[in-house]
Design an enzyme around this catalytic site. Structure first.
Site, mmCIF file in Angstrom:
data_model
loop_
_atom_site.group_PDB
_atom_site.id
_atom_site.type_symbol
_atom_site.label_atom_id
_atom_site.label_comp_id
_atom_site.label_asym_id
_atom_site.label_seq_id
_atom_site.Cartn_x
_atom_site.Cartn_y
_atom_site.Cartn_z
ATOM 1 N N CYS A 4 42.043 54.586 29.520
ATOM 2 C CA CYS A 4 40.927 54.270 30.425
ATOM 3 C C CYS A 4 40.800 55.268 31.583
ATOM 4 O O CYS A 4 39.817 55.233 32.322
ATOM 5 C CB CYS A 4 41.079 52.855 30.962
ATOM 6 S SG CYS A 4 41.288 51.654 29.654
ATOM 7 N N HIS A 18 36.963 52.124 36.969
ATOM 8 C CA HIS A 18 37.036 51.659 35.589
ATOM 9 C C HIS A 18 36.718 50.171 35.557
ATOM 10 O O HIS A 18 37.267 49.395 36.344
ATOM 11 C CB HIS A 18 38.428 51.949 35.039
ATOM 12 C CG HIS A 18 38.673 51.293 33.727
ATOM 13 N ND1 HIS A 18 37.776 51.376 32.691
ATOM 14 C CD2 HIS A 18 39.704 50.516 33.284
ATOM 15 C CE1 HIS A 18 38.242 50.671 31.663
ATOM 16 N NE2 HIS A 18 39.404 50.149 32.008
ATOM 17 N N ASN A 69 35.143 45.864 28.971
ATOM 18 C CA ASN A 69 35.961 47.055 29.239
ATOM 19 C C ASN A 69 35.746 48.059 28.102
ATOM 20 O O ASN A 69 36.189 47.824 26.983
ATOM 21 C CB ASN A 69 37.424 46.605 29.334
ATOM 22 C CG ASN A 69 38.389 47.759 29.537
ATOM 23 O OD1 ASN A 69 38.042 48.928 29.338
ATOM 24 N ND2 ASN A 69 39.613 47.435 29.912
HETATM 25 N N1 COA Z 1 40.466 31.830 26.237
HETATM 26 C C1 COA Z 1 41.059 30.690 26.633
HETATM 27 N N2 COA Z 1 42.343 30.634 27.012
HETATM 28 C C2 COA Z 1 43.045 31.777 26.982
HETATM 29 C C3 COA Z 1 42.489 32.999 26.576
HETATM 30 C C4 COA Z 1 41.146 32.997 26.190
HETATM 31 N N3 COA Z 1 40.504 34.105 25.807
HETATM 32 N N4 COA Z 1 43.443 33.965 26.662
HETATM 33 C C5 COA Z 1 44.545 33.375 27.101
HETATM 34 N N5 COA Z 1 44.315 32.039 27.296
HETATM 35 C C6 COA Z 1 45.235 31.032 27.773
HETATM 36 C C7 COA Z 1 46.685 31.365 27.491
HETATM 37 O O1 COA Z 1 47.030 30.993 26.189
HETATM 38 C C8 COA Z 1 47.392 30.594 28.547
HETATM 39 O O2 COA Z 1 47.480 29.238 28.138
HETATM 40 P P1 COA Z 1 48.773 28.358 28.469
HETATM 41 O O3 COA Z 1 48.824 28.285 29.972
HETATM 42 O O4 COA Z 1 48.472 27.045 27.800
HETATM 43 O O5 COA Z 1 49.934 29.097 27.874
HETATM 44 C C9 COA Z 1 46.439 30.635 29.737
HETATM 45 O O6 COA Z 1 45.149 30.964 29.203
HETATM 46 C C10 COA Z 1 46.820 31.648 30.778
HETATM 47 O O7 COA Z 1 47.095 32.884 30.109
HETATM 48 P P2 COA Z 1 47.405 34.168 30.922
HETATM 49 O O8 COA Z 1 47.548 35.321 29.969
HETATM 50 O O9 COA Z 1 48.539 33.897 31.845
HETATM 51 O O10 COA Z 1 46.040 34.314 31.734
HETATM 52 P P3 COA Z 1 45.695 35.221 32.944
HETATM 53 O O11 COA Z 1 45.222 34.396 34.060
HETATM 54 O O12 COA Z 1 46.760 36.244 33.228
HETATM 55 O O13 COA Z 1 44.416 36.018 32.390
HETATM 56 C C11 COA Z 1 43.802 38.155 31.481
HETATM 57 C C12 COA Z 1 44.549 36.845 31.254
HETATM 58 C C13 COA Z 1 43.986 39.031 30.266
HETATM 59 C C14 COA Z 1 42.321 37.855 31.693
HETATM 60 C C15 COA Z 1 44.351 38.838 32.767
HETATM 61 O O14 COA Z 1 45.767 38.871 32.733
HETATM 62 C C16 COA Z 1 43.846 40.233 32.922
HETATM 63 O O15 COA Z 1 42.648 40.445 33.083
HETATM 64 N N6 COA Z 1 44.744 41.244 32.891
HETATM 65 C C17 COA Z 1 44.339 42.642 32.953
HETATM 66 C C18 COA Z 1 43.912 43.089 31.587
HETATM 67 C C19 COA Z 1 43.150 44.376 31.591
HETATM 68 O O16 COA Z 1 42.301 44.577 32.398
HETATM 69 N N7 COA Z 1 43.502 45.242 30.639
HETATM 70 C C20 COA Z 1 42.882 46.493 30.454
HETATM 71 C C21 COA Z 1 43.277 47.437 31.523
HETATM 72 S S1 COA Z 1 42.614 49.024 31.241
#
Ligand code: COA
Length: 318
Positions: A117, A245, A275
Site C-alpha cells: 500500500c 492511503h 482499500n
Molecule cells: N463481520 C462481522 N463480524 C466480524 C467480521 C465481519 N466482517 N470480521 C470479524 N468479525 C468479528 C470477529 O469474529 C470477532 O468476533 P468475536 O468477538 O465473537 O470473536 C469480532 O468481530 C471482533 O473482531 P476483531 O478482529 O477483533 O475486530 P476489530 O475491531 O479489530 O476490527 C478490522 C477488525 C479488520 C476492521 C480492524 O482490525 C482493522 O481495520 N484493522 C486494520 C486493517 C487494515 O487496514 N489493513 C490494511 C492495511 S494496508
C-alpha cells in the site's frame, strides 16, 4: 534534489460495485459491522474481463489524455512505473504492457514495483530520481490492483476491506516544486501477508492480523509525516490536504487526532472504494482534481502504510 509535480491524473474504477449488503450475501457480515469498523460502504471488484493490467491501462490512458489536453505529448514520457502487489503477470511487467497499449516511446524505463500500500509513494520517490537525470522527460506512475482475486471470502475479517481499481499520475521535474519524502520498513511476514505464487498453486490469499495492522498504521502515519516535516520545515498548518492511503476511516481519524489536525483536512473516499492498496492514493488525487478540490500551489501531504511492513510520506506542491 530535483522537485517534482503531478501535471495530470487519471483513474479507472473496477466495473462491479459491491455494497456491504451484497457482500453480506457471500460472507457472514453486515453493512453495520463493516461501516462502523471501517467506514467502507461499498467497494469495486474487477469484472470478468478486467484484471490489474486492464485497470492500469485504463487509468494510464485517462492521465495521458489529460496530459494531451494540456498541450503536452505522450512522446515526452520517459518512464512508466506501476505499483502493484497483484500484477496480472510477473513477466511481462504491467509497466511494459502499459507502454505497448498506450503507444509510448520504446526508449523508456519500464518497471513494476511492490511496496504494497506504500507503492505509489515509493514510485513518486523513484520518479524524482529518474527525472533528476532526465528533466526534459515525464514519468507515468500508476497504482493498480485486483485484490478481489487474492482474498479468501472465508476470512471475513480481511475480505471485506479490499477493492480493485487503478489511478495514475504524470509526473514532471519541477525546480519550483520541492518534494520531500521519508520511508520506513519493518520486515514482518506475519501481520500482513500475501505469499504470491506458490509451487503447484496460484497466489495465496491475503491474510492479516487486523488489530496489529491497525496499531501499526496509527503509529506509522504521524511518524512518516513528522519525518517529512522535519526535512521540509513546513508545519502541519501549512498543509492544505492530507491524502493518505485509504484503508480505514478509523485509522485516519486516529491519526488526525494524534496530530491535532481537523479530520476535514484528510480526504476520504474509502466509503466508495474500500482499500485499493497501491491504487488508493492516485485514485484519491484524481477524484480530488476532478472535484476541483486541488488548487495550484496548494501543499499536499501524502502518507501510505501497509504490507511489508512499509510506510512512507511525501510533501509536494500541487
Ligand atoms: N463481520 C462481522 N463480524 C466480524 C467480521 C465481519 N466482517 N470480521 C470479524 N468479525 C468479528 C470477529 O469474529 C470477532 O468476533 P468475536 O468477538 O465473537 O470473536 C469480532 O468481530 C471482533 O473482531 P476483531 O478482529 O477483533 O475486530 P476489530 O475491531 O479489530 O476490527 C478490522 C477488525 C479488520 C476492521 C480492524 O482490525 C482493522 O481495520 N484493522 C486494520 C486493517 C487494515 O487496514 N489493513 C490494511 C492495511 S494496508
Amino acid at each position: 534534489m530535483t522537485g517534482i509535480s503531478i501535471i495530470a491524473t487519471g483513474s479507472q474504477p473496477a466495473a462491479q460495485v459491491v455494497t456491504n449488503d451484497h457482500l453480506a450475501k457471500l460472507v457472514d457480515t453486515s453493512d453495520q459491522w463493516i461501516a462502523t469498523r471501517t467506514g467502507i460502504r461499498q467497494r469495486r471488484f474487477a469484472g470478468p474481463e478486467e484484471d490489474t493490467t486492464s485497470l492500469a491501462i485504463g487509468a494510464a490512458r485517462a492521465a495521458v489524455e489529460q496530459l494531451e489536453k494540456a498541450g503536452r505529448g505522450r512522446e515526452e514520457i520517459g518512464a512508466v512505473l506501476v505499483a502493484t502487489f497483484s500484477p496480472g503477470s510477473l513477466v511481462p511487467s504491467t509497466a511494459c504492457l502499459v507502454q505497448r497499449e498506450l503507444g509510448l516511446p520504446e526508449d523508456l524505463f519500464a518497471l513494476d514495483i511492490n511496496a504494497a500500500c506504500t507503492g505509489f509513494l515509493s514510485g513518486l520517490r523513484l520518479c524524482q530520481g529518474l527525472l533528476a537525470q532526465q528533466p526534459e522527460r515525464l514519468a507515468l506512475l500508476v497504482g493498480a490492483e485486483a485484490i478481489s482475486r487474492l482474498v479468501d471470502f472465508g476470512d471475513r475479517g480481511t475480505c471485506i476491506l479490499f477493492g480493485d481499481g487503478a489511478g495514475a499520475a504524470v509526473v514532471a521535474a519541477g525546480p519550483d516544486r520541492p518534494f520531500f519524502c521519508a520511508f520506513g520498513t519493518r520486515g514482518d511476514g506475519e501481520v500482513l501477508r500475501c505469499p504470491g505464487v506458490r509451487p503447484g498453486g496460484g497466489p495465496g490469499p491475503v491474510t492479516m492480523e487486523g488489530r496489529e495492522v491497525f496499531r501499526f498504521a496509527v503509529d506509522a502515519i504521524p511518524k512518516g509525516i513528522a519525518a517529512v516535516l522535519a526535512q521540509s520545515g513546513s508545519s502541519l498548518w501549512d498543509i492544505d490536504w492530507f491524502v493518505c492511503h485509504q484503508a480505514n476511516a478509523r485509522i485516519l481519524a486516529h491519526a488526525a487526532k494524534a496530530m491535532g489536525v481537523p479530520e476535514e483536512r484528510f480526504f476520504m473516499d474509502l466509503d466508495r472504494y474500500g482499500n485499493t492498496s497501491a491504487a488508493s492514493i492516485p485514485i484519491a488525487l484524481d477524484e480530488m482534481a476532478k472535484k476541483g478540490l486541488l488548487k495550484k500551489g496548494q501543499r499536499l501531504m501524502l502518507a501510505g502504510f501497509g504490507g511489508g511492513l512499509t510506510w512512507g510520506a511525501a510533501e509536494l506542491i500541487w
